[in-house]
Every structure is written in C-alpha cells, then in structure tokens.
Design a protein around this motif. Structure first.
Motif, PDB file in Angstrom:
ATOM      1  N   GLY A 102      44.820  62.037  35.311  1.00 51.76           N
ATOM      2  CA  GLY A 102      45.949  62.938  35.071  1.00 51.76           C
ATOM      3  C   GLY A 102      45.593  64.417  34.970  1.00 51.76           C
ATOM      4  O   GLY A 102      46.488  65.259  34.976  1.00 51.76           O
ATOM      5  N   LEU A 103      44.295  64.744  34.880  1.00 49.63           N
ATOM      6  CA  LEU A 103      43.902  66.163  34.873  1.00 49.63           C
ATOM      7  C   LEU A 103      43.455  66.613  36.261  1.00 49.63           C
ATOM      8  O   LEU A 103      43.119  67.782  36.446  1.00 49.63           O
ATOM      9  N   MET A 104      43.454  65.691  37.218  1.00 49.01           N
ATOM     10  CA  MET A 104      43.006  66.023  38.587  1.00 49.01           C
ATOM     11  C   MET A 104      44.229  66.167  39.488  1.00 49.01           C
ATOM     12  O   MET A 104      44.594  65.243  40.209  1.00 49.01           O
ATOM     13  N   ARG A 105      44.862  67.327  39.412  1.00 50.76           N
ATOM     14  CA  ARG A 105      46.131  67.505  40.134  1.00 50.76           C
ATOM     15  C   ARG A 105      46.118  68.731  41.039  1.00 50.76           C
ATOM     16  O   ARG A 105      47.139  69.355  41.279  1.00 50.76           O
ATOM     17  N   GLY A 106      44.930  69.055  41.554  1.00 51.84           N
ATOM     18  CA  GLY A 106      44.827  70.199  42.469  1.00 51.84           C
ATOM     19  C   GLY A 106      45.347  69.842  43.860  1.00 51.84           C
ATOM     20  O   GLY A 106      45.167  68.707  44.327  1.00 51.84           O
ATOM     21  N   VAL A 107      45.990  70.830  44.521  1.00 53.11           N
ATOM     22  CA  VAL A 107      46.497  70.646  45.898  1.00 53.11           C
ATOM     23  C   VAL A 107      46.126  71.893  46.690  1.00 53.11           C
ATOM     24  O   VAL A 107      46.328  73.017  46.216  1.00 53.11           O
ATOM     25  N   TRP A 108      45.583  71.699  47.881  1.00 49.56           N
ATOM     26  CA  TRP A 108      45.228  72.818  48.760  1.00 49.56           C
ATOM     27  C   TRP A 108      45.901  72.576  50.110  1.00 49.56           C
ATOM     28  O   TRP A 108      45.726  71.514  50.713  1.00 49.56           O
ATOM     29  N   VAL A 109      46.662  73.577  50.573  1.00 49.30           N
ATOM     30  CA  VAL A 109      47.401  73.405  51.828  1.00 49.30           C
ATOM     31  C   VAL A 109      46.813  74.342  52.887  1.00 49.30           C
ATOM     32  O   VAL A 109      46.575  75.521  52.614  1.00 49.30           O
ATOM     33  N   ASP A 110      46.560  73.791  54.068  1.00 47.39           N
ATOM     34  CA  ASP A 110      46.144  74.607  55.209  1.00 47.39           C
ATOM     35  C   ASP A 110      47.340  74.663  56.157  1.00 47.39           C
ATOM     36  O   ASP A 110      47.590  73.711  56.915  1.00 47.39           O
ATOM     37  N   PRO A 111      48.110  75.773  56.111  1.00 47.88           N
ATOM     38  CA  PRO A 111      49.347  75.810  56.897  1.00 47.88           C
ATOM     39  C   PRO A 111      49.091  75.784  58.397  1.00 47.88           C
ATOM     40  O   PRO A 111      49.910  75.266  59.156  1.00 47.88           O
ATOM     41  N   GLU A 112      47.932  76.308  58.833  1.00 43.06           N
ATOM     42  CA  GLU A 112      47.671  76.310  60.280  1.00 43.06           C
ATOM     43  C   GLU A 112      47.390  74.903  60.792  1.00 43.06           C
ATOM     44  O   GLU A 112      47.880  74.486  61.838  1.00 43.06           O
ATOM     45  N   GLU A 113      46.598  74.172  60.014  1.00 46.75           N
ATOM     46  CA  GLU A 113      46.299  72.778  60.391  1.00 46.75           C
ATOM     47  C   GLU A 113      47.441  71.837  60.005  1.00 46.75           C
ATOM     48  O   GLU A 113      47.416  70.663  60.337  1.00 46.75           O
ATOM     49  N   ARG A 114      48.397  72.347  59.241  1.00 47.61           N
ATOM     50  CA  ARG A 114      49.503  71.536  58.698  1.00 47.61           C
ATOM     51  C   ARG A 114      48.935  70.324  57.953  1.00 47.61           C
ATOM     52  O   ARG A 114      49.315  69.177  58.188  1.00 47.61           O
ATOM     53  N   MET A 115      48.012  70.637  57.046  1.00 53.15           N
ATOM     54  CA  MET A 115      47.262  69.597  56.340  1.00 53.15           C
ATOM     55  C   MET A 115      47.191  69.933  54.849  1.00 53.15           C
ATOM     56  O   MET A 115      46.997  71.096  54.501  1.00 53.15           O
ATOM     57  N   ALA A 116      47.376  68.931  53.999  1.00 54.03           N
ATOM     58  CA  ALA A 116      47.209  69.151  52.560  1.00 54.03           C
ATOM     59  C   ALA A 116      46.075  68.277  52.050  1.00 54.03           C
ATOM     60  O   ALA A 116      45.918  67.133  52.495  1.00 54.03           O
ATOM     61  N   ARG A 117      45.283  68.841  51.146  1.00 53.92           N
ATOM     62  CA  ARG A 117      44.258  68.052  50.439  1.00 53.92           C
ATOM     63  C   ARG A 117      44.715  67.963  49.002  1.00 53.92           C
ATOM     64  O   ARG A 117      45.068  68.984  48.400  1.00 53.92           O
ATOM     65  N   ALA A 118      44.716  66.775  48.431  1.00 58.78           N
ATOM     66  CA  ALA A 118      45.233  66.613  47.071  1.00 58.78           C
ATOM     67  C   ALA A 118      44.289  65.733  46.264  1.00 58.78           C
ATOM     68  O   ALA A 118      43.722  64.768  46.780  1.00 58.78           O
ATOM     69  N   GLN A 119      44.136  66.054  44.995  1.00 57.34           N
ATOM     70  CA  GLN A 119      43.274  65.243  44.125  1.00 57.34           C
ATOM     71  C   GLN A 119      43.978  63.945  43.721  1.00 57.34           C
ATOM     72  O   GLN A 119      45.221  63.850  43.747  1.00 57.34           O
ATOM     73  N   GLY A 120      43.179  62.978  43.319  1.00 56.90           N
ATOM     74  CA  GLY A 120      43.660  61.608  43.099  1.00 56.90           C
ATOM     75  C   GLY A 120      44.621  61.421  41.946  1.00 56.90           C
ATOM     76  O   GLY A 120      45.226  60.363  41.815  1.00 56.90           O
ATOM     77  N   GLY A 121      44.793  62.446  41.098  1.00 63.72           N
ATOM     78  CA  GLY A 121      45.746  62.302  39.996  1.00 63.72           C
ATOM     79  C   GLY A 121      47.066  63.009  40.259  1.00 63.72           C
ATOM     80  O   GLY A 121      47.924  63.082  39.367  1.00 63.72           O
ATOM     81  N   CYS A 122      47.238  63.523  41.484  1.00 63.21           N
ATOM     82  CA  CYS A 122      48.475  64.270  41.793  1.00 63.21           C
ATOM     83  C   CYS A 122      49.707  63.382  41.733  1.00 63.21           C
ATOM     84  O   CYS A 122      49.678  62.219  42.137  1.00 63.21           O
ATOM     85  N   LEU A 123      50.780  63.989  41.287  1.00 63.84           N
ATOM     86  CA  LEU A 123      52.093  63.358  41.389  1.00 63.84           C
ATOM     87  C   LEU A 123      52.750  63.879  42.671  1.00 63.84           C
ATOM     88  O   LEU A 123      52.339  64.915  43.223  1.00 63.84           O
TER      89      LEU A 123
END
Ligand SMILES: Cc1cc2nc3c(=O)[nH]c(=O)nc-3n(C[C@H](O)[C@H](O)[C@H](O)COP(=O)(O)OP(=O)(O)OC[C@H]3O[C@@H](n4cnc5c(N)ncnc54)[C@H](O)[C@@H]3O)c2cc1C
Length: 191
Positions: A102-123
């Motif tokens: 529940g403390l691993m909720r980081g999200v990184w978006v690459d708009p050019e690649e249209r790709m999101a990376r998200a940590q395993g605790g994301c909602l």
C-alpha cells in the motif's frame, strides 16, 4: 520456525528474527498491537478478519524480495496485499507474514510511448489520475480503489474493455518477485 508451525493461526516470530528482517527491509514492520497494524491488515471485505504475525509495509522491490526470502526461511505463510479488494481475503492471512504494498503507489507515464509504469500497490485511481494529465487512459476496472495488480492477474474488465479488451492484454512487461526469492522481468522478449 518449522513448516508445521505455519499451519497454525497463532504464530509468533522471535524478536531476533524480526530484527534480522528489519536490517534488510526499508519499510515499517508492524506487529499486533503496533499503531497502524489494524489499518494495514484490513481488507475490503469486512467479514474477513485475519491477523498476520507480522506486516511488512514495502517501499520497493528490494523490500518485497527481503520479505519473500524471510517467509521461506522461516516457513511462514505469506500473503501479498495490493488494493485488498479480493472478496475471499486472499490478500491477507492469519499468523503469517503479510507484505503490504500500500505504500508502493508510484506511476510514471511516457506520453510519447503511450505507456504507463505503475508500482504493485497502485489502485486504479492512482493510474487514472496520472494518465489523464496526458489525455490517456488505461483499460482498467470500474471502481477506482481496486488494486491494479490483483485486477490484472485476474484479467481485468472495465469501462474500456468492450473496445480495447482485458487489462492483462495491455501489459507489455512486469517485474516479478518469484516464490523462490528472485527478481525477474517478464515481457515478450524476457521470460
Ligand atoms: C468493490 C469491487 C469492485 C471491483 N471491480 C472490478 C472491476 O471493475 N473489474 C474487475 O476486473 N475486477 C473488479 N473487482 C475484482 C478485483 O479485480 C479482484 O478482487 C482483485 O483480486 C482485486 O485486486 P486487489 O489488488 O485490490 O486485491 P488484493 O486482495 O490485495 O489481492 C488480490 C490477489 O492478488 C494478489 N496480489 C495483489 N497485489 C499483488 C502484487 N503486487 N503482486 C503479486 N500478487 C498480488 C494477492 O496476493 C491476492 O491473491 C472488484 C472487486 C471489488 C471488491
């Protein structure tokens, strides 16, 4: 601790072993009675009331790895909590080690690649919040406080699915901690 002990719901982990885990784990470790323990063990289905012997609140993959290895070493039952929405309570356990993401909720978006990376605790809402900044959306579920990890491993069906398919079909790569305590990356090119 023997594997026989892990079958009991009342399990105590010796303080010296907890200290040993603490040396390898960056996030908080919570025992019954500690502030935050009850919040961390709670899952969406209030009929499920389980009490892990120890809750490790992970801050990254290294914490998850340390937790999985510790559970193996100690013969402990292991549960992983993402969004805590599994109705059967699979995201928690009695008497074992709960890895709370529940403390691993980081999200990184690459708009050019249209790709999101998200940590395993994301909602789901964590991902939506970041993707919509770029006018993008991921194929997730209907209820924003469901966990992305549990939803994805179950397929994942939501507002965009009729047009774009299951959540799991949109995953390009995953970093996974295996049950034997290894960190691996799985993708089309890596297994
Ligand atoms: C109110 C509600 C609304 C829902 N809406 C939808 C919907 O719109 N679409 C849909 O497809 N489903 C929906 N579901 C079902 C939901 O996707 C599943 O219950 C899913 O398992 C929830 O995932 P979670 O991470 O929140 O749950 P948790 O209880 O935390 O975990 C569920 C399972 O996934 C494992 N897990 C969780 N995180 C990780 C991780 N990072 N790494 C490895 N394993 C992990 C857990 O160990 C457990 O076995 C809904 C459920 C509820 C209760």
């Amino acid at each position: 601790m023997s594997s026989q002990a892990s079958a009991r719901s009342e399990v105590e982990i010796a303080p010296e072993w907890i200290e040993r885990l603490r040396a390898q784990h960056r996030g908080p470790l919570l025992r019954p009675g500690d502030p935050g323990y009850d919040d961390a063990r709670t899952v969406w289905n209030a009929m499920i009331q389980r009490r892990p012997a120890l809750i490790a609140r992970c801050l990254g993959a290294a914490d998850v790895l340390a937790g999985v290895r510790f559970a193996r070493e100690q013969g402990l039952r292991l549960a992983i909590k993402g969004g805590g929405h599994n109705i059967a309570g699979l995201g928690t356990c009695d008497g074992g080690l709960l890895l709370d993401l529940g403390l691993m909720r980081g999200v990184w978006v690459d708009p050019e690649e249209r790709m999101a990376r998200a940590q395993g605790g994301c909602l789901l809402g964590d991902v939506d919040r970041e993707t919509q900044l770029h006018g993008l959306a991921a194929t997730l579920g209907f209820v924003s406080n469901t966990g992305i990890a549990g939803l994805t491993v179950g397929g994942g069906f939501g507002y965009l699915s009729r047009r774009f398919g299951w959540t799991s079909d949109t995953v390009t790569a995953m970093e996974v901690v295996t049950a034997d305590g290894r960190l691996v990356r799985a993708s089309e090119r890596e297994t």
